[in-house]
Scaffold this motif. Structure first.
Motif, PDB file in Angstrom:
ATOM      1  N   ALA A   1      10.337  -8.074  -3.031  1.00 46.62           N
ATOM      2  CA  ALA A   1       9.543  -8.923  -2.139  1.00 46.62           C
ATOM      3  C   ALA A   1       8.052  -8.886  -2.467  1.00 46.62           C
ATOM      4  O   ALA A   1       7.304  -9.782  -2.052  1.00 46.62           O
ATOM      5  CB  ALA A   1       9.754  -8.494  -0.684  1.00 46.62           C
ATOM      6  N   LEU A   2       7.605  -7.882  -3.222  1.00 48.58           N
ATOM      7  CA  LEU A   2       6.201  -7.819  -3.623  1.00 48.58           C
ATOM      8  C   LEU A   2       5.868  -8.831  -4.710  1.00 48.58           C
ATOM      9  O   LEU A   2       4.694  -9.073  -5.002  1.00 48.58           O
ATOM     10  CB  LEU A   2       5.842  -6.410  -4.105  1.00 48.58           C
ATOM     11  N   GLY A   3       6.882  -9.397  -5.339  1.00 46.47           N
ATOM     12  CA  GLY A   3       6.652 -10.443  -6.329  1.00 46.47           C
ATOM     13  C   GLY A   3       5.852  -9.985  -7.535  1.00 46.47           C
ATOM     14  O   GLY A   3       5.093 -10.764  -8.110  1.00 46.47           O
ATOM     15  N   GLY A   4       5.994  -8.728  -7.921  1.00 49.09           N
ATOM     16  CA  GLY A   4       5.282  -8.212  -9.084  1.00 49.09           C
ATOM     17  C   GLY A   4       3.904  -7.677  -8.782  1.00 49.09           C
ATOM     18  O   GLY A   4       3.246  -7.128  -9.677  1.00 49.09           O
ATOM     19  N   ARG A   5       3.408  -7.848  -7.532  1.00 49.37           N
ATOM     20  CA  ARG A   5       2.107  -7.279  -7.186  1.00 49.37           C
ATOM     21  C   ARG A   5       2.191  -5.752  -7.220  1.00 49.37           C
ATOM     22  O   ARG A   5       3.223  -5.187  -6.857  1.00 49.37           O
ATOM     23  CB  ARG A   5       1.663  -7.756  -5.796  1.00 49.37           C
ATOM     24  N   PRO A   6       1.137  -5.060  -7.630  1.00 48.37           N
ATOM     25  CA  PRO A   6       1.220  -3.603  -7.781  1.00 48.37           C
ATOM     26  C   PRO A   6       1.284  -2.881  -6.446  1.00 48.37           C
ATOM     27  O   PRO A   6       0.925  -3.436  -5.395  1.00 48.37           O
ATOM     28  CB  PRO A   6      -0.086  -3.251  -8.517  1.00 48.37           C
ATOM     29  N   LEU A   7       1.731  -1.631  -6.483  1.00 51.13           N
ATOM     30  CA  LEU A   7       1.586  -0.742  -5.341  1.00 51.13           C
ATOM     31  C   LEU A   7       0.130  -0.283  -5.308  1.00 51.13           C
ATOM     32  O   LEU A   7      -0.439   0.086  -6.342  1.00 51.13           O
ATOM     33  CB  LEU A   7       2.521   0.463  -5.469  1.00 51.13           C
ATOM     34  N   LEU A   8      -0.466  -0.310  -4.131  1.00 53.80           N
ATOM     35  CA  LEU A   8      -1.916  -0.155  -4.013  1.00 53.80           C
ATOM     36  C   LEU A   8      -2.327   1.233  -3.539  1.00 53.80           C
ATOM     37  O   LEU A   8      -1.647   1.862  -2.721  1.00 53.80           O
ATOM     38  CB  LEU A   8      -2.470  -1.212  -3.054  1.00 53.80           C
ATOM     39  N   LEU A   9      -3.470   1.690  -4.047  1.00 46.95           N
ATOM     40  CA  LEU A   9      -4.038   2.994  -3.723  1.00 46.95           C
ATOM     41  C   LEU A   9      -5.445   2.801  -3.178  1.00 46.95           C
ATOM     42  O   LEU A   9      -6.261   2.113  -3.794  1.00 46.95           O
ATOM     43  CB  LEU A   9      -4.105   3.875  -4.974  1.00 46.95           C
TER      44      LEU A   9
ATOM     45  N   PHE B   1       0.835  -1.208   0.000  1.00 48.02           N
ATOM     46  CA  PHE B   1       0.000   0.000   0.000  1.00 48.02           C
ATOM     47  C   PHE B   1       0.865   1.252   0.000  1.00 48.02           C
ATOM     48  O   PHE B   1       1.797   1.388   0.794  1.00 48.02           O
ATOM     49  CB  PHE B   1      -0.934   0.023   1.209  1.00 48.02           C
ATOM     50  N   LEU B   2       0.512   2.172  -0.900  1.00 46.46           N
ATOM     51  CA  LEU B   2       1.218   3.444  -0.990  1.00 46.46           C
ATOM     52  C   LEU B   2       0.408   4.567  -0.345  1.00 46.46           C
ATOM     53  O   LEU B   2       0.955   5.423   0.339  1.00 46.46           O
ATOM     54  CB  LEU B   2       1.503   3.784  -2.460  1.00 46.46           C
TER      55      LEU B   2
ATOM     56  N   TYR C   1       7.224   0.994 -12.004  1.00 48.14           N
ATOM     57  CA  TYR C   1       6.436   0.001 -11.277  1.00 48.14           C
ATOM     58  C   TYR C   1       4.976   0.421 -11.348  1.00 48.14           C
ATOM     59  O   TYR C   1       4.644   1.611 -11.356  1.00 48.14           O
ATOM     60  CB  TYR C   1       6.906  -0.118  -9.829  1.00 48.14           C
ATOM     61  N   ARG C   2       4.079  -0.570 -11.343  1.00 43.55           N
ATOM     62  CA  ARG C   2       2.658  -0.309 -11.533  1.00 43.55           C
ATOM     63  C   ARG C   2       1.965   0.060 -10.227  1.00 43.55           C
ATOM     64  O   ARG C   2       2.152  -0.597  -9.203  1.00 43.55           O
ATOM     65  CB  ARG C   2       1.971  -1.521 -12.167  1.00 43.55           C
ATOM     66  N   LEU C   3       1.152   1.108 -10.289  1.00 46.69           N
ATOM     67  CA  LEU C   3       0.252   1.496  -9.197  1.00 46.69           C
ATOM     68  C   LEU C   3      -1.164   1.136  -9.608  1.00 46.69           C
ATOM     69  O   LEU C   3      -1.527   1.268 -10.783  1.00 46.69           O
ATOM     70  CB  LEU C   3       0.335   2.998  -8.922  1.00 46.69           C
TER      71      LEU C   3
ATOM     72  N   LEU D   1      -3.710   8.359 -10.486  1.00 47.27           N
ATOM     73  CA  LEU D   1      -2.390   7.932 -10.031  1.00 47.27           C
ATOM     74  C   LEU D   1      -2.010   6.545 -10.539  1.00 47.27           C
ATOM     75  O   LEU D   1      -0.834   6.176 -10.494  1.00 47.27           O
ATOM     76  CB  LEU D   1      -2.342   7.928  -8.499  1.00 47.27           C
ATOM     77  N   SER D   2      -2.990   5.771 -11.017  1.00 47.05           N
ATOM     78  CA  SER D   2      -2.711   4.401 -11.447  1.00 47.05           C
ATOM     79  C   SER D   2      -1.876   4.382 -12.722  1.00 47.05           C
ATOM     80  O   SER D   2      -1.846   5.347 -13.495  1.00 47.05           O
ATOM     81  CB  SER D   2      -4.022   3.653 -11.681  1.00 47.05           C
ATOM     82  N   GLY D   3      -1.216   3.253 -12.925  1.00 51.38           N
ATOM     83  CA  GLY D   3      -0.339   3.101 -14.084  1.00 51.38           C
ATOM     84  C   GLY D   3       1.104   2.976 -13.640  1.00 51.38           C
ATOM     85  O   GLY D   3       1.402   2.931 -12.444  1.00 51.38           O
TER      86      GLY D   3
END
Length: 377
Positions: free
Chosen positions: A338-346, A304-305, A373-375, A357-359
């Protein structure tokens, strides 16, 4: 007729935007209200229910508690509610009311219990169930939410609930951790969580959040490189520094002593140590700053960002300081991997801002080093 349970902690998250952190206990909730906090839990619970209603083939009956503990959000979502617990009027609700409401709702044989709150509420639910295995899902309305029993946002909670009710045989349950912040570790300068138990949660990948992992000290050279890159990009001006061990270590590398779990405002001055302008700022403080750089690092394990532990940096505050173009994301390469490719979350509570903000965005990982990196909201 499909029956789903709902219990809302109406004061969950009250302290976030006013810089008080969690609101466990009536005194803290009253202090948050005195600072101008507005309850958000009911509205976020109603958002989850509205999403559920839109996706479900047949609208469920919601078994719930009276007033803000559930019936209010049910009515706001346009669903039919059946009240099985009433805390009465003229007094503050408590953790005991949450537990009593959970027991009354689950006794009705609901197919899924939704609860709206944070980690403290998750612990109350765990204690109330006392070994009873009922499918549970948290609607995130608290401040930090380190537990793995919450959906990533209220709409996702409705989506997961609909998937469970419509295809219960195809969606399996998993035992998810109920965590809460370890206050002793916090006193020692670490953000860590304690495990209190497990709840059975519908396993819908990406829509249900991971648990927070404990913070570890980043290599000094990595932190120093990130700090140097921030100083070069910003030059002089104001930094709104989000909470966490990474941002605090970067501030220390720049020469400033900041809080670990609060949002601080620094003034960068070339050739001089930064000056702390506001320590543990509230949303109201950020709205008066004018242009500023907002510096954030994702929560370890969860990714989570925005929307977990930094609600002071609200949609209004983010737009007031400059929006997307003045957002800097910091993360060590190890933490990102460590996130294993999972996106940063909003999860700002503002769908338009989350979409804006996504993308893919640059994440500063060191000196002259960044990763796209993807949000995702």
């Amino acid at each position: 007729m499909t029956r789903i349970g709902l219990v809302v902690n109406p004061v969950a998250g009250l302290g976030g935007r006013v810089g008080l952190g969690g609101t466990d206990g009536p005194d803290r909730a009253r202090a948050a209200l005195a600072r101008g906090a507005r309850p958000l839990a009911g509205a976020r619970a109603a958002t989850a229910l509205a999403e559920l209603a839109a996706r479900a083939g047949r609208a469920p009956v919601v078994v719930t508690a009276a007033g803000p503990l559930g019936a209010g959000p049910v009515a706001a979502a346009g669903l039919t509610g059946r009240v099985v617990y009433d805390a009465g009027t003229g007094r503050d609700t408590s953790a005991a009311d949450t537990a009593a409401a959970v027991r009354a709702v689950v006794a009705e044989g609901v197919e899924l219990l939704l609860f709206a709150g944070g980690d403290g509420t998750a612990r109350d639910v765990l204690g109330a169930l006392d070994g009873v295995r009922c499918p549970v899902l948290g609607v995130p309305t608290g401040v930090k939410m380190h537990s793995a029993v919450f959906a990533v946002n209220p709409r996702a909670a409705g989506e997961v609930a609909a998937a469970w009710l419509e295809r219960a045989g195809a969606v399996r349950l998993r035992d998810a951790e109920v965590m809460d912040r370890d206050e002793e570790a916090l006193d020692r300068g670490r953000v860590a969580s304690r495990l209190f138990g497990w709840l059975a949660v519908p396993d819908v990948p990406v829509r249900v959040q991971q648990r927070k992992t404990g913070s570890t000290a980043a290599a000094p050279e990595a932190v120093g490189g990130i700090a140097a890159e921030v100083a070069e990009r910003v030059g002089s001006g104001l930094l709104v520094l989000g909470p966490g061990t990474t941002t605090r270590a970067v501030a220390a590398a720049l020469g400033a002593d900041t809080s670990l779990t609060g949002v601080d405002v620094l003034a960068l001055r070339p050739g001089l140590p930064p000056r702390v302008v506001v320590r543990e700022a509230a949303e109201a403080d950020l709205l008066t700053l004018g242009p500023a750089w907002v510096v954030l690092s994702p929560i370890g394990g969860q990714g989570f960002l925005l929307g977990r532990g930094n609600q002071q940096i609200s949609p209004r505050a983010l737009r007031a300081t400059g929006g997307r173009e003045r957002l800097l994301i910091l993360c060590t390469e190890a933490k990102l991997a460590a996130l294993g490719g999972r996106p940063l979350l909003l999860d700002t509570g503002d769908d338009a801002l989350d979409a804006e903000l996504s993308g893919h965005r640059p994440v500063i990982t060191g000196r002259r080093s960044s990763a796209l990196y993807r949000l995702a909201g």
